[in-house]
Design an enzyme around this catalytic site. Structure first.
Site, PDB file in Angstrom:
ATOM      1  N   SER A 135       0.982  -1.193  -0.082  1.00 40.96           N
ATOM      2  CA  SER A 135      -0.160  -0.340  -0.414  1.00 40.96           C
ATOM      3  C   SER A 135       1.182   1.200   0.191  1.00 40.96           C
ATOM      4  CB  SER A 135      -0.780   0.161   1.323  1.00 40.96           C
ATOM      5  OG  SER A 135      -1.212   1.679   1.935  1.00 40.96           O
ATOM      6  N   TYR A 148      -2.040  -0.605  10.296  1.00 45.49           N
ATOM      7  CA  TYR A 148      -2.425  -1.232   9.050  1.00 45.49           C
ATOM      8  C   TYR A 148      -0.619  -0.533   7.938  1.00 45.49           C
ATOM      9  CZ  TYR A 148      -3.829  -1.319   3.857  1.00 45.49           C
ATOM     10  OH  TYR A 148      -3.996  -2.100   3.238  1.00 45.49           O
TER      11      TYR A 148
END
Length: 225
Positions: A135, A148
């Site tokens: 990501s 995350y």
């Protein structure tokens, strides 16, 4: 036919990858977190003979190992492994971040990649490819993305390490950042965003297909329009 193992293939990017690779003639083995999700995938795709699906919690080492052994039984050796399964957690400052959510996100997003990869490596073909979904939050400081972001930084590091280790076997490793994509996870992270302004998961699946054909030298790869 070539063989693909992908985690989290019941929805989002994983689902799009499963559908595309099946259409391109690959044997596909995937998993989902729930029996309901696995059943829905098989029903909606009308149970193709080259699709194998199992319930798996990738962050549980016993479940991860059972899934990989299931894939070995169905496919034999693996040409492509995609570690796609992940969860978002909470978007909060660190001082407010719930400990149990932190532990769960790291367990699934980082430990899960380790477990699945470790158990799959003995069955990876020489010349195969491993893609770990990363990501943008794992490439630069991303305040309020908590566990995350940290988990995806870990995936980036894990991929760099693994790429060096697997060079002698001719296995390519990529940390792949798909960018903003029209998925449930993205909608949860940005509820105010219009999903129709984002690229669909099918575009990401097509990019992954090109990636394994082109096989660039760099390990960390971003989706490019």
């Amino acid at each position: 036919m070539p063989n693909l193992v992908i985690t989290g293939g019941t929805r989002g990017i994983g689902r799009a990858v499963v559908e595309l690779f099946l259409k391109e003639g690959w044997n596909v083995c995937t998993c989902g977190r729930t029996e309901e999700g696995v059943k829905r995938l098989k029903e909606e795709l009308k149970g193709p003979k080259n699709l194998y699906v199992k319930v798996c919690d990738v962050g549980d080492k016993n479940s991860a190992k059972a899934f990989v052994e299931f894939c070995k039984e169905k496919l034999g050796e693996f040409d492509l492994l995609i570690n796609n399964a992940s969860i978002l957690g909470e978007r909060l400052p660190i001082e407010e971040y719930p400990e149990e959510v932190w532990e769960e996100v790291i367990r699934v997003n980082l430990n899960g990649v380790f477990y699945i990869t470790k158990y799959a490596l003995p069955y990876m073909k020489s010349g195969g490819v491993i893609i770990n979904l990363s990501s943008g939050a794992g490439k630069r400081p991303a305040p309020y993305w908590g566990a995350y972001a940290v988990s995806k930084f870990g995936v980036e590091g894990f991929s760099l390490l693994l790429a060096e280790e697997l060079k002698p076997k001719g296995i390519k490793v990529y940390a792949f950042n798909p960018g903003a994509t029209r998925t449930q996870m993205r909608a949860k992270a940005y509820p105010q965003e219009d999903p129709l302004t984002l690229k669909p998961p099918e575009k990401v699946a097509e990019f992954i297909m090109r990636l394994i054909k082109d096989r660039p030298e760099k390990v960390s790869v971003d989706y490019e329009l």
